[in-house]
Design a protein around this motif. Sequence first.
Motif, PDB file in Angstrom:
ATOM      1  N   UNK A  46      46.296  51.899  37.335  1.00 53.03           N
ATOM      2  CA  UNK A  46      46.793  52.353  38.625  1.00 53.03           C
ATOM      3  C   UNK A  46      45.753  52.543  39.700  1.00 53.03           C
ATOM      4  N   UNK A  49      38.510  50.329  39.915  1.00 51.54           N
ATOM      5  CA  UNK A  49      37.294  51.110  39.740  1.00 51.54           C
ATOM      6  C   UNK A  49      36.298  50.599  40.768  1.00 51.54           C
ATOM      7  N   UNK A  85      31.746  48.303  33.380  1.00 47.72           N
ATOM      8  CA  UNK A  85      31.810  46.841  33.417  1.00 47.72           C
ATOM      9  C   UNK A  85      30.585  46.299  32.714  1.00 47.72           C
ATOM     10  N   UNK A 104      33.915  38.738  29.495  1.00 52.42           N
ATOM     11  CA  UNK A 104      34.262  39.587  30.634  1.00 52.42           C
ATOM     12  C   UNK A 104      35.489  40.451  30.384  1.00 52.42           C
ATOM     13  N   UNK A 659      44.490  41.606  29.639  1.00 51.55           N
ATOM     14  CA  UNK A 659      43.835  40.900  30.755  1.00 51.55           C
ATOM     15  C   UNK A 659      43.865  39.390  30.517  1.00 51.55           C
ATOM     16  N   UNK A 662      47.078  37.736  31.317  1.00 48.75           N
ATOM     17  CA  UNK A 662      47.276  37.466  32.747  1.00 48.75           C
ATOM     18  C   UNK A 662      46.806  36.065  33.120  1.00 48.75           C
ATOM     19  N   UNK A 663      45.818  35.582  32.394  1.00 45.96           N
ATOM     20  CA  UNK A 663      45.240  34.287  32.727  1.00 45.96           C
ATOM     21  C   UNK A 663      45.859  33.171  31.892  1.00 45.96           C
TER      22      UNK A 663
ATOM     23  N   UNK B  20      38.091  36.562  35.354  1.00 41.80           N
ATOM     24  CA  UNK B  20      37.959  37.700  34.442  1.00 41.80           C
ATOM     25  C   UNK B  20      36.793  38.601  34.853  1.00 41.80           C
ATOM     26  N   UNK B  23      38.157  41.034  37.115  1.00 41.10           N
ATOM     27  CA  UNK B  23      38.894  42.093  36.409  1.00 41.10           C
ATOM     28  C   UNK B  23      37.926  43.065  35.745  1.00 41.10           C
ATOM     29  N   UNK B  24      36.881  42.520  35.166  1.00 40.15           N
ATOM     30  CA  UNK B  24      35.864  43.328  34.493  1.00 40.15           C
ATOM     31  C   UNK B  24      35.224  44.302  35.469  1.00 40.15           C
ATOM     32  N   UNK B  25      35.043  43.850  36.707  1.00 37.75           N
ATOM     33  CA  UNK B  25      34.400  44.709  37.700  1.00 37.75           C
ATOM     34  C   UNK B  25      35.344  45.779  38.230  1.00 37.75           C
ATOM     35  N   UNK B  26      36.600  45.413  38.476  1.00 40.24           N
ATOM     36  CA  UNK B  26      37.500  46.345  39.169  1.00 40.24           C
ATOM     37  C   UNK B  26      38.668  46.852  38.350  1.00 40.24           C
ATOM     38  N   UNK B  27      38.882  46.300  37.184  1.00 38.18           N
ATOM     39  CA  UNK B  27      39.996  46.731  36.314  1.00 38.18           C
ATOM     40  C   UNK B  27      41.338  46.628  37.026  1.00 38.18           C
ATOM     41  N   UNK B  29      45.141  45.968  37.598  1.00 41.34           N
ATOM     42  CA  UNK B  29      46.255  46.204  36.696  1.00 41.34           C
ATOM     43  C   UNK B  29      46.769  44.907  36.096  1.00 41.34           C
ATOM     44  N   UNK B  30      47.476  45.077  34.998  1.00 43.90           N
ATOM     45  CA  UNK B  30      48.076  43.916  34.340  1.00 43.90           C
ATOM     46  C   UNK B  30      48.936  43.142  35.341  1.00 43.90           C
ATOM     47  N   UNK B  31      48.766  41.853  35.330  1.00 47.64           N
ATOM     48  CA  UNK B  31      49.567  41.003  36.212  1.00 47.64           C
ATOM     49  C   UNK B  31      48.915  40.720  37.551  1.00 47.64           C
ATOM     50  N   UNK B  32      47.838  41.414  37.853  1.00 45.54           N
ATOM     51  CA  UNK B  32      47.202  41.198  39.157  1.00 45.54           C
ATOM     52  C   UNK B  32      45.834  40.544  38.989  1.00 45.54           C
ATOM     53  N   UNK B  33      45.675  39.435  39.682  1.00 46.59           N
ATOM     54  CA  UNK B  33      44.380  38.752  39.700  1.00 46.59           C
ATOM     55  C   UNK B  33      43.989  38.545  41.152  1.00 46.59           C
ATOM     56  N   UNK B  34      42.802  38.979  41.494  1.00 48.51           N
ATOM     57  CA  UNK B  34      42.330  38.761  42.871  1.00 48.51           C
ATOM     58  C   UNK B  34      41.778  37.363  43.032  1.00 48.51           C
ATOM     59  N   UNK B 129      50.664  45.958  44.372  1.00 47.41           N
ATOM     60  CA  UNK B 129      50.619  46.688  43.112  1.00 47.41           C
ATOM     61  C   UNK B 129      51.856  47.573  43.012  1.00 47.41           C
ATOM     62  N   UNK B 131      53.012  49.508  40.671  1.00 45.62           N
ATOM     63  CA  UNK B 131      52.835  50.863  40.143  1.00 45.62           C
ATOM     64  C   UNK B 131      52.324  51.824  41.208  1.00 45.62           C
ATOM     65  N   UNK B 132      51.383  51.280  42.003  1.00 48.62           N
ATOM     66  CA  UNK B 132      50.779  52.116  43.027  1.00 48.62           C
ATOM     67  C   UNK B 132      51.596  52.154  44.303  1.00 48.62           C
TER      68      UNK B 132
END
Lengths: 758, 209
Positions: A46, A49, A85, A104, A659, A662-663, B20, B23-27, B29-34, B129, B131-132
């Motif tokens: 939610x 980070x 991370x 990752x 994760x 998702x990919x 990935x 995702x590793x850097x910012x975590x 949420x599931x289903x979201x990819x920047x 998002x 959830x948010x």
Amino acid sequence: MSYSKEKVEGILNDGLQRRSFLKGLVACGVLSVLPGGRLLANESLNTKIPYLGEKAYETFRNACPRNCYDTCSIKTFVKDGVMQFIEGATESTFTNGGCCVKGNSYVRRVYSPKRIKYPMMQVGGKGSGSWKRISWDEAIGHIGDKFLNMKKEDGHLLGAALTKYSGNFGITHYGVEGMFSSLGYTTRFGGTPCWPAGIDAQNFDTGNMWCNDPEEMKDSKYIILWGVNPASNSIHTMKYIYEAKRKGAKVIVIDPLFTETASKANEYFQVKAGSDGLLALAMAKIIIDNNLHDKKWLKKNSHGYKEFEKYLKTVSVKKASEVSGLSEKLIHEIALGFAKADPATIWIGYGIQRHTNGGSMVRAIDALVAVTGNVGKYAGGARYGHLHTWGFNYNAMTNPKPKGSIGYTASNAVMGDMHGADSAKKVKYSDRYLNINKTAEGILTATDPKIKLLWVACKNPMAQDFDRNKLIKAFNSVDTVIVADQFFNETTRWADIVLPVTTQFEEYDVNVSYWHYWLSINQQAIKPLHEVKSDLEIASLLSVYMNKKEKGSCTFPQKYDSKKLTSKEFNKGIYEQFGIKSWKELENGPVKAKAVIPFADGKFGTPSGKFEFYSEQALEYGHTALPEYLETRKPYDKYRLTTLHSRFSLHSQFQNIDWMEDIHPEPFVYINPEDATYKRIKTGDMVSVFNKQGLLRVKAKITDNTPVGTFMMYEQWYNNSIYNVNELVDDTSSDMGLFKTGAPGVALQDTYVNIRKV
Amino acid sequence: MQKAFLVDSDKCLGCNTCAMACKNQYHQDKGILWRQVREIGHEEYRTDQNNILPTLVWYAKPPKVEVPAERYYASIACNHCEEPACVAVCPVQAHTKDPETGICKHDQSLCIGCGGCVKACPFGASKFNEQLGKAEKCSMCWERQADGKLPACVQSCPVEAIQVVDIHDPKYANIGEKNPLGLDYAVEAPTKPSTRFIHSSMPNKVHRL
């Protein structure tokens, strides 16, 4: 008390309702003391980070211990005891600051809500899904009593079997084998599922399996990537291949599939699977006929070249063209291009040797490289893999047997895989070895004694071994199956006791690669979550319990300290090789072994001391002395099925992380448009792929990346899918493997299937 | 200065490391990819079979060259447009364009979750998002860049297929193409997306059975 399956799911997913696990921790005021259960990552954190600047984090050195060429050096960023991370270590020119898609996802793997948190017992019997949480004391007591009772009843522990493989290649994890050794003589699953035929082939030829530094490839002038797909499975090597290409080298891919790597090459040649050996021999013949062979090198360094040359007279380029599907003109082109370039190199993929004629094909390619004098040369070589930097102490394996241990008397001593294969000494007793590639068969047919206890570590056999239906039967026939793992998976489903184990971020360890030449320390970056314990700590606990009950029954050290155990793996040889004085220096970053070019001194480990075209050892093991062409397995069904490694998983690991979902959310069978048209299958259709072993329902993807008559499926284990490609693979052996790894490999690529739209 | 991603499809392995690493850097949420790696090539693969690209609007044209499916890729995140639609529509200035770097930032603490940016962005870069109840997107790791580091995707790419360049720097002004191969992506977009692409090439020789 027992729980229903749903309840277990509930326990596993028992996430605290909170906005973020970081914020949650702040709110609980537990920033320094972290009770394991509070660190569960929810499906939804939610919030993102934020990156807080390098100084905000404590950093640790880690290494990826999975079975992968790249064995990345990792830098882990931790704040308030929580991994935030990771990055690839910038000190390693190979890792060069980046991990792969799997690496990752590590943070998520560690904090996955689906990790096994406590020791669990399947009280309803194997496969029932009826689990009960037990304490470590109960778990260890239960297991310890099993060992002690078995010893009392049988007088020995040969009824206890260990199957362990490549889920964690950290050096200290060989302590699992050490744990079994410290109990007495036991049953072991020996051999290796992935690369035995090629290991034997290279050992017959060079007396070793030893490859040049991949970083040298940047200076190669002609690179043949033969049955290997680094763009998917060794991504960090690609930069050296690109660099060579940029400098004008020719990069050729020979593969039955138009792989990701093929799309990046200068030239791609699709060949029929199983024809590679003949193709290599035809190329060697063309090179010699054109007088482009390195006569000086051959005279000085080879054994049996004359015989090989004579044999090549029987090899027909025309036939090679028919068998491989490449025109004679193209074969000439590649052969001459390869011979004229200096230095030139071939990377032999592990796919090639997964045929019933696999070892012989690797030998043929070795011979091709040798004919051009590229063995023992900078940026040359027939590259397959190496264990040159694996000279650790394997300290945790070296425990003596308890006094009075009785073992197996048959003389079938089998050697291990990853730690050098020294000749077995004559001893009174030995462990009992069964073929790791025929696990089901081994368990079901072992008598005197039957297998009563099976310990599974660093391995997910239900997802990775062959003939799964038989394997379920086998697991059911064993009294007690113990599985030590990080996640509930297909194997834990058939376990009696499940023990939660640490990730590499929760313990000390040390890692090297079988491809590059870097050495990384693995520091403990965080405290173990939940109730997880390291494989070695489990061994220590067992030792404590057993010695309390019966003094001297287990020789495994009773005190557990992962840092100390790691430090004990180092020796003068390692320090010298890597140019360091103490393992402590590795805390500043990974180090690389001093440059060495395999066989540059002309010394080979073969009986003749030379490169052997003609190998009497091969003859002894029932093969042809020369790398002769052998036909591969005859089709037993309509289509060939090739099973590849996906970039989204490492065998059965990683694909289960949300994760990753998702990919890469779902599996497919990849079908050529021509076959698809014939079977009236469109992309997205559900199909049944079946053969004599089993049946698998999966979605189809139509692509001309696979040739007509060949389907492709990735090996993988999905969290929420019953997909398992090994349902379709039988355990037919490849030709080689007995010589160095104790058992032949599996001819995975010689699988045949049929297909039907559902 | 206008910082921009330079995406080299000729080098891109499709390994998804960049997605990935983000995702590793910012975590997320599931289903979201920047950041997402998209296959270019076969028509059928440009539609979303896996329902993992819910918001992206593609201006799809037939590929300009015949490239095999699943073998050529474009890695795409927020384009940090010169005239960003997200900044224009955001009623609370949660989206801002950094005057110095040209990076489009999104401050989630200001976001009221109206979803205007998600609808306005022609490239689906802003994600909602659920959830948010708030939006989020790629920030070109401006915090990392301010700290002297490369964006997570750039640093993790094993073959330097993603770089950060300044398209206002004369050195890079004419670098790459404005649209990825096979996808008529941004040619006419009024937002003036900054991402530049180097198109993929086929092997010189392909022999098939």
